[in-house]
Motif scaffolding. Structure first.
Motif, PDB file in Angstrom:
ATOM      1  N   ASN A  96       0.824  -1.208   0.000  1.00  0.00           N
ATOM      2  CA  ASN A  96       0.000   0.000   0.000  1.00  0.00           C
ATOM      3  C   ASN A  96       0.857   1.256   0.000  1.00  0.00           C
ATOM      4  N   ILE A  97       0.982   1.938   1.131  1.00  0.00           N
ATOM      5  CA  ILE A  97       1.790   3.160   1.213  1.00  0.00           C
ATOM      6  C   ILE A  97       3.259   2.779   1.349  1.00  0.00           C
ATOM      7  N   GLN A 110      -5.718  10.871   0.114  1.00  0.00           N
ATOM      8  CA  GLN A 110      -6.925  10.211  -0.388  1.00  0.00           C
ATOM      9  C   GLN A 110      -7.644   9.414   0.695  1.00  0.00           C
ATOM     10  N   ALA A 111      -6.886   8.751   1.552  1.00  0.00           N
ATOM     11  CA  ALA A 111      -7.515   7.810   2.477  1.00  0.00           C
ATOM     12  C   ALA A 111      -7.742   8.361   3.879  1.00  0.00           C
ATOM     13  N   GLN A 133      -6.991  -1.924   5.685  1.00  0.00           N
ATOM     14  CA  GLN A 133      -6.035  -2.708   4.903  1.00  0.00           C
ATOM     15  C   GLN A 133      -4.629  -2.121   5.013  1.00  0.00           C
ATOM     16  N   TYR A 134      -4.533  -0.801   4.999  1.00  0.00           N
ATOM     17  CA  TYR A 134      -3.222  -0.158   5.146  1.00  0.00           C
ATOM     18  C   TYR A 134      -2.593  -0.516   6.489  1.00  0.00           C
ATOM     19  N   SER A 135      -3.387  -0.468   7.543  1.00  0.00           N
ATOM     20  CA  SER A 135      -2.864  -0.773   8.877  1.00  0.00           C
ATOM     21  C   SER A 135      -2.428  -2.230   8.981  1.00  0.00           C
ATOM     22  N   LEU A 207       0.546   4.393  10.699  1.00  0.00           N
ATOM     23  CA  LEU A 207      -0.656   4.055   9.942  1.00  0.00           C
ATOM     24  C   LEU A 207      -1.844   3.794  10.871  1.00  0.00           C
ATOM     25  N   GLN A 208      -1.588   3.107  11.976  1.00  0.00           N
ATOM     26  CA  GLN A 208      -2.678   2.837  12.910  1.00  0.00           C
ATOM     27  C   GLN A 208      -3.167   4.121  13.583  1.00  0.00           C
TER      28      GLN A 208
END
Length: 245
Positions: A96-97, A110-111, A133-135, A207-208
């Motif tokens: 992802n990122i 964006q997210a 999903q990123y986390s 991210l979290q």
């Protein structure tokens, strides 16, 4: 051996000088000249002995220089480079990122920062799913990297033992210096592992935290969206027909 030869020559010279003068019928023997010749021979022999000693010292010096210039037969550079390449490749597989300023700016906006009350429920749900999903991906990447770092410990321990042993048994200054340089290279690679692990853990935590903040903003947006709709509409209610009974 040389000292005994010189002593014997000196004894002969002293004996010759102390001998009585020869009779007239014999050839005249010059004892002083004989002693002088013997002394010259002794000094010449001493000079040769000194030259031999000097050559031996020079030979030993060349041997020592050869030992100091001898290269270390052990090299762990290829192993270190391979390990660094594997860690770098693992970082490049970030989900992802990625570890890119441009990627972070684009996907984060964006997210995480585009939540508004004007969005539909499906859009808000999709963004929440994306953030989840990123986390999850960030924590998975961190776990993979941690596994890689832990997996490097046995090979690092073996390399360190070999390099320390090579340093202690080195035959010259060059081998000792090369062993020390390889130990420093090993420590630098271990520091790189720690740096990569910290980056992965920090990425997962960030991210979290961003997800938590976005969830809070999303909850506020949903509340505002809900509050804009009046679910109660007043009106006349007719019961049991229209006669009013």
């Amino acid at each position: 051996m040389r000292c005994r030869l010189i002593s014997a020559v000196m004894v002969i010279a002293f004996t010759a000088s102390a001998a009585p003068a020869a009779h007239a019928q014999w050839a005249v023997y010059d004892g002083a000249n004989h002693v002088e010749n013997v002394l010259i021979a002794a000094r010449t022999l001493q000079q040769i002995d000194n030259q031999i000693t000097s050559l031996a010292n020079q030979a030993q010096m060349l041997v020592n220089q050869g030992r100091n210039l001898a290269s270390l037969p052990l090299s762990t550079l290829s192993t270190l480079q391979s390990t660094i390449s594997q860690t770098t490749a693992l970082l490049a597989q970030a989900q992802n990122i990625a570890y890119s300023v441009q990627s972070v700016e684009q996907q984060y906006q964006q997210a995480y920062t585009s939540v508004s009350s004007g969005m539909s429920d499906s859009t808000l749900f999709n963004q929440a799913q994306t953030r989840w999903q990123y986390s999850v991906g960030g924590f998975e990447d961190a776990l993979k990297l941690q596994a890689r770092v832990v997996g490097n410990i046995p090979s690092d321990s073996s390399a360190m033992s070999q390099l320390v042993s090579a340093s202690q048994t080195s035959t010259g200054a060059l081998q000792a210096a090369q062993a020390g340089n390889q130990l420093l290279a090993l420590q630098s690679r271990q520091l790189s592992d720690i740096q990569a692990e910290l980056a992965a853990n920090g990425r997962a935590t960030a991210l979290q935290q961003a997800r938590d903040a976005a969830t809070e903003a999303e909850s506020d947006a949903q509340y505002q969206h809900f509050s804009q709709h009046d679910v109660y509409v007043s009106g006349a209610v007719s019961m049991f027909g229209s006669s009013g009974n």
